[in-house]
Design an enzyme around this catalytic site. Structure first.
Site, PDB file in Angstrom:
ATOM      1  N   ASP A  19      42.991  36.171  32.846  1.00 57.97           N
ATOM      2  CA  ASP A  19      41.749  35.330  33.225  1.00 57.97           C
ATOM      3  C   ASP A  19      41.900  34.001  33.013  1.00 57.97           C
ATOM      4  OD1 ASP A  19      39.225  35.163  34.029  1.00 57.97           O
ATOM      5  OD2 ASP A  19      38.195  35.887  32.496  1.00 57.97           O
ATOM      6  N   GLY A  20      41.273  33.052  33.855  1.00 58.45           N
ATOM      7  CA  GLY A  20      41.162  31.633  33.744  1.00 58.45           C
ATOM      8  C   GLY A  20      41.813  30.899  34.480  1.00 58.45           C
ATOM      9  N   HIS A  36      45.910  29.936  40.755  1.00 58.02           N
ATOM     10  CA  HIS A  36      46.379  31.530  40.676  1.00 58.02           C
ATOM     11  C   HIS A  36      48.108  31.536  40.845  1.00 58.02           C
ATOM     12  CE1 HIS A  36      42.740  33.267  41.104  1.00 58.02           C
ATOM     13  NE2 HIS A  36      42.312  32.958  42.017  1.00 58.02           N
ATOM     14  N   GLU A  66      36.249  44.697  42.396  1.00 59.30           N
ATOM     15  CA  GLU A  66      35.266  43.549  42.523  1.00 59.30           C
ATOM     16  C   GLU A  66      35.618  42.479  43.260  1.00 59.30           C
ATOM     17  OE1 GLU A  66      35.723  45.464  39.525  1.00 59.30           O
ATOM     18  OE2 GLU A  66      34.290  46.906  40.262  1.00 59.30           O
ATOM     19  N   ASN A  67      37.083  42.034  42.967  1.00 65.62           N
ATOM     20  CA  ASN A  67      37.509  40.850  43.438  1.00 65.62           C
ATOM     21  C   ASN A  67      37.303  40.354  44.949  1.00 65.62           C
ATOM     22  OD1 ASN A  67      39.986  40.659  40.929  1.00 65.62           O
ATOM     23  ND2 ASN A  67      38.293  39.630  41.001  1.00 65.62           N
ATOM     24  N   TRP A  68      36.988  41.368  45.866  1.00 68.44           N
ATOM     25  CA  TRP A  68      36.690  41.466  46.980  1.00 68.44           C
ATOM     26  C   TRP A  68      35.703  40.484  47.460  1.00 68.44           C
ATOM     27  CZ3 TRP A  68      40.574  43.107  50.260  1.00 68.44           C
ATOM     28  CH2 TRP A  68      41.156  44.028  49.943  1.00 68.44           C
ATOM     29  N   ARG A 181      42.943  39.710  26.719  1.00 72.57           N
ATOM     30  CA  ARG A 181      42.407  39.098  27.722  1.00 72.57           C
ATOM     31  C   ARG A 181      42.464  37.644  27.522  1.00 72.57           C
ATOM     32  NH1 ARG A 181      37.196  40.592  31.199  1.00 72.57           N
ATOM     33  NH2 ARG A 181      37.005  38.589  32.420  1.00 72.57           N
ATOM     34  N   SER A 189      36.113  44.423  31.376  1.00 69.55           N
ATOM     35  CA  SER A 189      35.713  44.345  33.134  1.00 69.55           C
ATOM     36  C   SER A 189      36.484  45.357  33.946  1.00 69.55           C
ATOM     37  CB  SER A 189      36.188  42.790  33.531  1.00 69.55           C
ATOM     38  OG  SER A 189      35.526  41.977  32.731  1.00 69.55           O
TER      39      SER A 189
HETATM   40  C1  FPP Z   1      41.534  35.542  37.312  1.00 72.31           C
HETATM   41  O1  FPP Z   1      41.127  34.343  37.288  1.00 72.31           O
HETATM   42  C2  FPP Z   1      42.627  35.956  37.879  1.00 72.31           C
HETATM   43  C3  FPP Z   1      42.586  36.640  38.975  1.00 72.31           C
HETATM   44  C4  FPP Z   1      41.347  37.156  39.756  1.00 72.31           C
HETATM   45  C5  FPP Z   1      43.869  36.601  40.083  1.00 72.31           C
HETATM   46  C6  FPP Z   1      45.114  36.984  39.428  1.00 72.31           C
HETATM   47  C7  FPP Z   1      46.319  37.165  40.169  1.00 72.31           C
HETATM   48  C8  FPP Z   1      47.452  36.476  40.069  1.00 72.31           C
HETATM   49  C9  FPP Z   1      47.768  35.678  38.949  1.00 72.31           C
HETATM   50  C10 FPP Z   1      48.494  36.938  41.123  1.00 72.31           C
HETATM   51  C11 FPP Z   1      49.225  38.115  40.606  1.00 72.31           C
HETATM   52  C12 FPP Z   1      50.630  38.158  40.977  1.00 72.31           C
HETATM   53  C13 FPP Z   1      51.572  39.010  41.005  1.00 72.31           C
HETATM   54  C14 FPP Z   1      52.997  38.677  41.482  1.00 72.31           C
HETATM   55  C15 FPP Z   1      51.255  40.444  40.883  1.00 72.31           C
HETATM   56  P1  FPP Z   1      39.722  33.826  37.685  1.00 72.31           P
HETATM   57  O2  FPP Z   1      40.128  33.177  38.881  1.00 72.31           O
HETATM   58  O3  FPP Z   1      38.599  34.868  37.279  1.00 72.31           O
HETATM   59  O4  FPP Z   1      39.798  32.423  36.637  1.00 72.31           O
HETATM   60  P2  FPP Z   1      38.144  31.852  36.260  1.00 72.31           P
HETATM   61  O5  FPP Z   1      37.488  32.885  35.497  1.00 72.31           O
HETATM   62  O6  FPP Z   1      38.608  30.844  35.581  1.00 72.31           O
HETATM   63  O7  FPP Z   1      37.445  31.663  37.411  1.00 72.31           O
END
Ligand code: FPP
Length: 239
Positions: A19-20, A36, A66-68, A181, A189
């Site tokens: 996360d983050g 990312h 849920e990420n969709w 996490r 989550s």
């Molecule tokens: C959460 O951070 C992260 C994700 C939803 C995506 C994580 C995916 C990757 C790092 C790619 C994976 C790659 C491979 C090769 C398997 P957030 O976007 O929720 O951060 P925020 O809460 O600060 O907005």
């Protein structure tokens, strides 16, 4: 003085909710996708460190059911990152000693990514030394619903815990000993809800792209300081 990891009490399986990435990017006034991308670098770094330390299984939450809900640009961007990473490392993966597996309904992912994932997981399935399990279009509740549906289809009426375990994506894996996490959020989550019944949970404040070997070592040292009782009472050494 730094504490050292006890090599004889390592967690076998570590789950990570990465996360983050978004907040990491925002802090630097960068687009979320660059967060990312830095997250993928962290994943590589942490996986190499985990293997070096002697961890056997690493599970990563890369994309949830849920990420969709996120923008199409972000969703496509995340899948593109995974695809690029797989293509760039294809030879290393298929000739290596790591088993790469996925959990979640990957058939809903873009076709090229889906087919490459099937190919890489098939070609690495006999490796046993080290396992990297990537959760993609994964949600624990839908995993459980799928497991119960499969059991119902088999005519199971009296369902045991082992029956449920046998229908999870993780049927062949030990339960995670430690779930990390990042970013300070203290919740699971929808990540491995059945498998995490006795997992130790660790919530460092750091954003995922900044997580590295020393943070992983710190998490393992914290894990080793916990008193895991699995519902039992504390065992006195001389009783
Ligand atoms: C959460 O951070 C992260 C994700 C939803 C995506 C994580 C995916 C990757 C790092 C790619 C994976 C790659 C491979 C090769 C398997 P957030 O976007 O929720 O951060 P925020 O809460 O600060 O907005």
């Amino acid at each position: 003085m730094y504490k050292k990891i006890d090599e004889h009490a390592l967690p076998v399986h570590i789950g990570i909710i990465m996360d983050g990435n978004g907040r990491w990017a925002k802090k630097r006034m960068l687009p979320r996708l660059l967060g990312h991308r830095a997250g993928v670098d962290a994943l590589k770094r942490v996986t190499e460190a985990a293997q070096k330390i002697g961890i056997k299984v690493m599970s990563y939450f890369a994309f949830s059911t849920e990420n969709w809900k996120r923008s199409k640009e972000e969703v496509d961007g995340i899948f593109d990152l995974v695809l690029t990473h797989l293509k760039e490392n294809y030879d290393r993966f298929v000739n290596g000693k790591t088993k790469i597996m996925t959990m979640g309904d990957i058939s809903k992912l873009p076709k090229e990514l889906y087919e490459l994932l099937l190919d890489v997981t098939e070609k690495t399935k006999h490796n046993t030394e080290f396992i990297v399990n990537i959760a993609l279009n994964y949600g624990s509740r839908s995993e459980l619903a799928r497991a119960f549906t499969n059991l119902a289809k088999k005519g199971k009426v009296e369902i045991t815990e082992d029956d449920i375990k046998s229908e999870l994506y993780t049927s062949e894996l030990p339960d995670p000993d430690l779930i990390i996490r990042t970013s300070g959020e203290m919740r699971l989550s929808n990540f491995m809800l059945f498998q995490s019944a006795y997992s130790e949970l660790y919530f460092p404040k750091i954003h995922w792209p900044d997580f590295d070997e020393k943070h992983l070592r710190k998490a393992i040292i914290e894990y080793q300081s916990r008193d895991r009782r699995f519902g039992n009472v504390k065992q006195e050494k001389n009783k």
